[in-house]
Design a protein around this motif. Structure first.
Motif, short mmCIF file in Angstrom:
data_model
loop_
_atom_site.label_atom_id
_atom_site.label_comp_id
_atom_site.label_asym_id
_atom_site.label_seq_id
_atom_site.Cartn_x
_atom_site.Cartn_y
_atom_site.Cartn_z
N MET A 52 0.85 -1.16 0.00
CA MET A 52 0.00 0.00 0.00
C MET A 52 0.91 1.23 0.00
SD MET A 52 -2.76 1.17 2.93
CE MET A 52 -3.61 -0.36 2.85
N CYS A 53 0.56 2.20 -0.81
CA CYS A 53 1.38 3.41 -0.88
C CYS A 53 1.14 4.30 0.34
CB CYS A 53 1.09 4.18 -2.17
SG CYS A 53 -0.52 5.00 -2.20
N ILE A 54 2.01 5.26 0.54
CA ILE A 54 1.94 6.14 1.70
C ILE A 54 0.67 6.98 1.70
CG2 ILE A 54 3.28 8.05 0.71
CD1 ILE A 54 3.69 6.74 4.28
N GLN A 55 0.21 7.40 0.51
CA GLN A 55 -1.02 8.20 0.43
C GLN A 55 -2.22 7.37 0.87
OE1 GLN A 55 1.08 7.96 -2.23
NE2 GLN A 55 1.74 10.03 -2.74
N CYS A 56 -2.33 6.14 0.37
CA CYS A 56 -3.46 5.28 0.73
C CYS A 56 -3.41 4.89 2.20
CB CYS A 56 -3.50 4.04 -0.15
SG CYS A 56 -3.98 4.41 -1.87
N SER A 57 -2.22 4.64 2.72
CA SER A 57 -2.13 4.27 4.14
C SER A 57 -2.56 5.44 5.02
CB SER A 57 -0.73 3.80 4.51
OG SER A 57 0.21 4.84 4.38
N GLY A 58 -2.24 6.66 4.61
CA GLY A 58 -2.68 7.84 5.36
C GLY A 58 -4.19 7.97 5.37
N ILE A 59 -4.81 7.71 4.23
CA ILE A 59 -6.27 7.77 4.15
C ILE A 59 -6.88 6.68 5.02
CG2 ILE A 59 -8.26 7.50 2.62
CD1 ILE A 59 -6.43 8.70 0.38
N HIS A 60 -6.33 5.47 4.95
CA HIS A 60 -6.83 4.38 5.78
C HIS A 60 -6.71 4.73 7.26
CE1 HIS A 60 -7.98 0.91 3.30
NE2 HIS A 60 -7.12 1.39 2.42
N ARG A 61 -5.58 5.29 7.65
CA ARG A 61 -5.39 5.67 9.06
C ARG A 61 -6.41 6.72 9.48
NH1 ARG A 61 -0.37 3.98 11.38
NH2 ARG A 61 1.03 3.10 9.84
N SER A 62 -6.75 7.63 8.58
CA SER A 62 -7.70 8.70 8.92
C SER A 62 -9.12 8.18 9.11
CB SER A 62 -7.68 9.80 7.85
OG SER A 62 -8.35 9.37 6.67
N LEU A 63 -9.41 6.98 8.61
CA LEU A 63 -10.74 6.40 8.77
C LEU A 63 -10.99 5.94 10.20
CD1 LEU A 63 -10.90 4.23 5.53
CD2 LEU A 63 -11.99 6.44 5.92
N GLY A 64 -9.92 5.74 10.96
CA GLY A 64 -10.04 5.28 12.34
C GLY A 64 -9.84 3.78 12.44
N VAL A 65 -9.34 3.33 13.57
CA VAL A 65 -9.04 1.90 13.74
C VAL A 65 -10.29 1.03 13.81
CG1 VAL A 65 -6.78 2.27 14.78
CG2 VAL A 65 -8.80 2.13 16.24
N HIS A 66 -11.44 1.64 14.03
CA HIS A 66 -12.68 0.86 14.01
C HIS A 66 -13.07 0.49 12.59
CE1 HIS A 66 -13.97 4.96 13.31
NE2 HIS A 66 -15.13 4.51 12.86
N VAL A 67 -12.46 1.14 11.59
CA VAL A 67 -12.74 0.86 10.18
C VAL A 67 -11.56 0.17 9.51
CG1 VAL A 67 -13.25 1.90 7.93
CG2 VAL A 67 -14.31 2.82 10.00
N SER A 68 -10.37 0.70 9.73
CA SER A 68 -9.19 0.20 9.04
C SER A 68 -7.97 0.34 9.94
CB SER A 68 -8.97 1.01 7.75
OG SER A 68 -7.86 0.55 7.05
N LYS A 69 -7.16 -0.69 10.00
CA LYS A 69 -5.97 -0.66 10.84
C LYS A 69 -4.75 -0.92 9.96
CE LYS A 69 -4.37 -2.23 15.30
NZ LYS A 69 -4.68 -3.06 16.46
N VAL A 70 -3.88 0.05 9.86
CA VAL A 70 -2.70 -0.03 9.02
C VAL A 70 -1.48 -0.26 9.90
CG1 VAL A 70 -1.24 1.23 7.39
CG2 VAL A 70 -3.71 1.53 7.32
N ARG A 71 -0.62 -1.16 9.48
CA ARG A 71 0.63 -1.41 10.19
C ARG A 71 1.78 -1.26 9.20
NH1 ARG A 71 -0.49 0.07 14.20
NH2 ARG A 71 -1.61 -1.00 15.80
N SER A 72 2.74 -0.43 9.55
CA SER A 72 3.93 -0.26 8.74
C SER A 72 4.98 -1.28 9.16
CB SER A 72 4.49 1.15 8.96
OG SER A 72 5.79 1.26 8.44
#
Length: 70
Positions: free
Chosen positions: A1-21
Motif C-alpha cells: 500500500m502506498c503512503i497516500q493510501c495508508s494515510g487515508i486508511h489511518r484517517s478512517l479510524g481503527v474501528h474501520v481500518s488498521k494499518v501497520r507499517s
C-alpha cells in the motif's frame, strides 16, 4: 500500500481500518506469525473479499480518498 493510501486508511479510524507499517510500527509476535502463515495472496483475498470488482485496482477516475471510502 502506498503512503497516500495508508494515510487515508489511518484517517478512517481503527474501528474501520488498521494499518501497520513494517518499519514504523511495532508488531506483536502473534500478529507476525498470523501474517506469515496467511501470506500476501490469501491476505488480499480476505481483505478485499467484499469489494465489488468495479472498485478494485485503484480506479483512476476517482480520487483516492473517495475510492477508499466506498
Amino acid at each position: 500500500m502506498c503512503i497516500q493510501c495508508s494515510g487515508i486508511h489511518r484517517s478512517l479510524g481503527v474501528h474501520v481500518s488498521k494499518v501497520r507499517s513494517l518499519t514504523l510500527d511495532l508488531w506483536e509476535l502473534e500478529n507476525i506469525k498470523i501474517m506469515e502463515s496467511i501470506g500476501n495472496k490469501k491476505s488480499k483475498e480476505i481483505y478485499e473479499g467484499n469489494i465489488e470488482p468495479k472498485y478494485k485496482n485503484n480506479r483512476s477516475d476517482l480520487p483516492r480518498e473517495e475510492m477508499l471510502r466506498l
